[in-house]
Design a protein around this motif. Structure first.
Motif, short mmCIF file in Angstrom:
data_model
loop_
_atom_site.label_atom_id
_atom_site.label_comp_id
_atom_site.label_asym_id
_atom_site.label_seq_id
_atom_site.Cartn_x
_atom_site.Cartn_y
_atom_site.Cartn_z
N LEU A 94 0.83 -1.21 0.00
CA LEU A 94 0.00 0.00 0.00
C LEU A 94 0.87 1.26 0.00
O LEU A 94 0.56 2.24 -0.69
N LEU A 95 1.94 1.23 0.78
CA LEU A 95 2.84 2.39 0.85
C LEU A 95 3.52 2.63 -0.49
O LEU A 95 3.62 3.77 -0.96
N VAL A 96 3.96 1.56 -1.14
CA VAL A 96 4.60 1.69 -2.45
C VAL A 96 3.60 2.22 -3.48
O VAL A 96 3.94 3.10 -4.29
N PHE A 97 2.38 1.72 -3.43
CA PHE A 97 1.36 2.17 -4.37
C PHE A 97 1.08 3.66 -4.21
O PHE A 97 0.99 4.41 -5.20
N TRP A 137 -5.55 0.01 -9.30
CA TRP A 137 -6.32 -0.30 -8.11
C TRP A 137 -6.77 -1.76 -8.08
O TRP A 137 -6.66 -2.43 -7.06
N MET A 138 -7.29 -2.25 -9.20
CA MET A 138 -7.78 -3.62 -9.23
C MET A 138 -6.64 -4.61 -9.02
O MET A 138 -6.79 -5.63 -8.32
N HIS A 139 -5.51 -4.32 -9.64
CA HIS A 139 -4.31 -5.16 -9.46
C HIS A 139 -3.95 -5.24 -7.98
O HIS A 139 -3.70 -6.34 -7.43
N GLY A 167 5.47 -6.43 -12.09
CA GLY A 167 5.34 -6.32 -10.64
C GLY A 167 4.05 -6.95 -10.16
O GLY A 167 3.18 -7.32 -10.96
N GLY A 168 3.94 -7.08 -8.85
CA GLY A 168 2.73 -7.60 -8.25
C GLY A 168 2.99 -8.75 -7.30
O GLY A 168 3.98 -9.47 -7.42
N MET A 169 2.08 -8.91 -6.36
CA MET A 169 2.17 -9.95 -5.33
C MET A 169 1.52 -11.25 -5.77
O MET A 169 1.44 -12.21 -5.00
#
Length: 281
Positions: A93-96, A149-151, A199-201
């Motif tokens: 969230l902080l990175v976003f 946001w959806m990602h 990127g992405g979790m």
């Protein structure tokens, strides 16, 4: 899964099913030759399940009362019970937020290799050189990058769902191990295809899916549970994004190799730890 009780084929168990889910008791009903069989996922919930069964058979109301909105203290307690999952979620969230405030500099700092603008175009560094210069974080940092946001929402939803289960049942050390190995494994799998901007979790999410699923199947006594339809949906989604149809409907830019790499890491860890759990019984 643990077999609990047999019901006749014509017995209406719909109210009982709704109440069990409302009370967060993991279970499954199967249709057998002799009738409907109720199975329990976590043996530690057997007393609660049996109490509901007795009340249901008496005709009493078994649905939970309307809950009061959780206090901030209860929310903080939930975060403290899953510190690794909560930390990974918070960093994402902080990175976003930082990407919106500071722009591409955040992306350049966290991609798997350094990125710079040279003569109006993008220039990519080497992973070997980046690691040699001490930029070890780049092996994992792409997992915290999200490009919409959806990602972000979907990845955080599955991270919280699976990660909290791992931490509550096997501790934060196991969750940290899965996060590190699957995050790095997913990133390297995607980088091996020649892709740099990703990127992405989701690689970690698929690792957690594979891990929890294998633990629930091979060592059910450990209390892990994942609905079968959720497994089918997530694996079906991964396969769908690998097809040309996904690009036709706007889902073409997906890190498929990261998903697959994370899943393989999760399955490997799940196979190892479920086997160890079975030997210890």
């Amino acid at each position: 899964m643990y077999r609990i009780m047999l019901f006749p084929h014509d017995k209406d168990t719909s109210e009982l099913r709704r109440a069990l889910w409302a009370h967060r008791i993991g279970h499954r009903f199967t249709e057998e030759a002799e009738g409907q069989v109720l199975w329990l996922a976590n043996p530690q919930q057997q007393d609660a399940l049996m109490q509901l069964l007795v009340r249901w058979q008496r005709g009493e109301s078994i649905m939970p009362e309307r809950r009061v909105r959780p206090s901030s203290g209860a929310s903080l307690a939930a975060l403290r019970q899953a510190p690794v999952t909560a930390t990974a979620l918070g960093i994402s969230l902080l990175v976003f937020a930082s990407m919106y405030l500071l722009g591409d500099i955040v992306v350049a700092m966290l991609t798997i290799v350094p990125i710079a603008v040279v003569n109006g175009g993008l220039a990519f560094g080497s992973l070997t050189e980046a690691l040699a210069s001490g930029q070890i974080w780049r092996l994992l940092s792409p997992a915290f990058l999200h490009f919409g946001w959806m990602h972000l929402i979907f990845n955080m939803m599955w991270l919280w769902y699976f990660g909290r289960q791992v931490e509550s049942l096997q501790g934060s050390g196991r969750m940290l191990l899965i996060l590190l190995l699957s995050g790095i494994g997913a990133n390297l799998a995607q980088y091996a295809t020649g892709t740099v901007l990703f990127g992405g979790m989701s690689g970690v999410d698929f690792a957690l899916l594979g891990y929890v699923w294998l633990m629930s199947r091979r060592a059910p006594g450990n209390g892990f549970f994942v609905p079968q339809m959720l497994v089918v949906f997530m694996l079906g989604w991964m396969l769908f994004t690998m097809t040309d149809m996904a690009a036709a409907v706007g889902f073409g830019n997906v890190a498929n190799e990261a998903h697959l790499g994370g899943l393989i890491v999760g399955l490997a860890l799940g196979w190892y730890y479920s086997g160890r759990a079975r030997r210890q019984r």
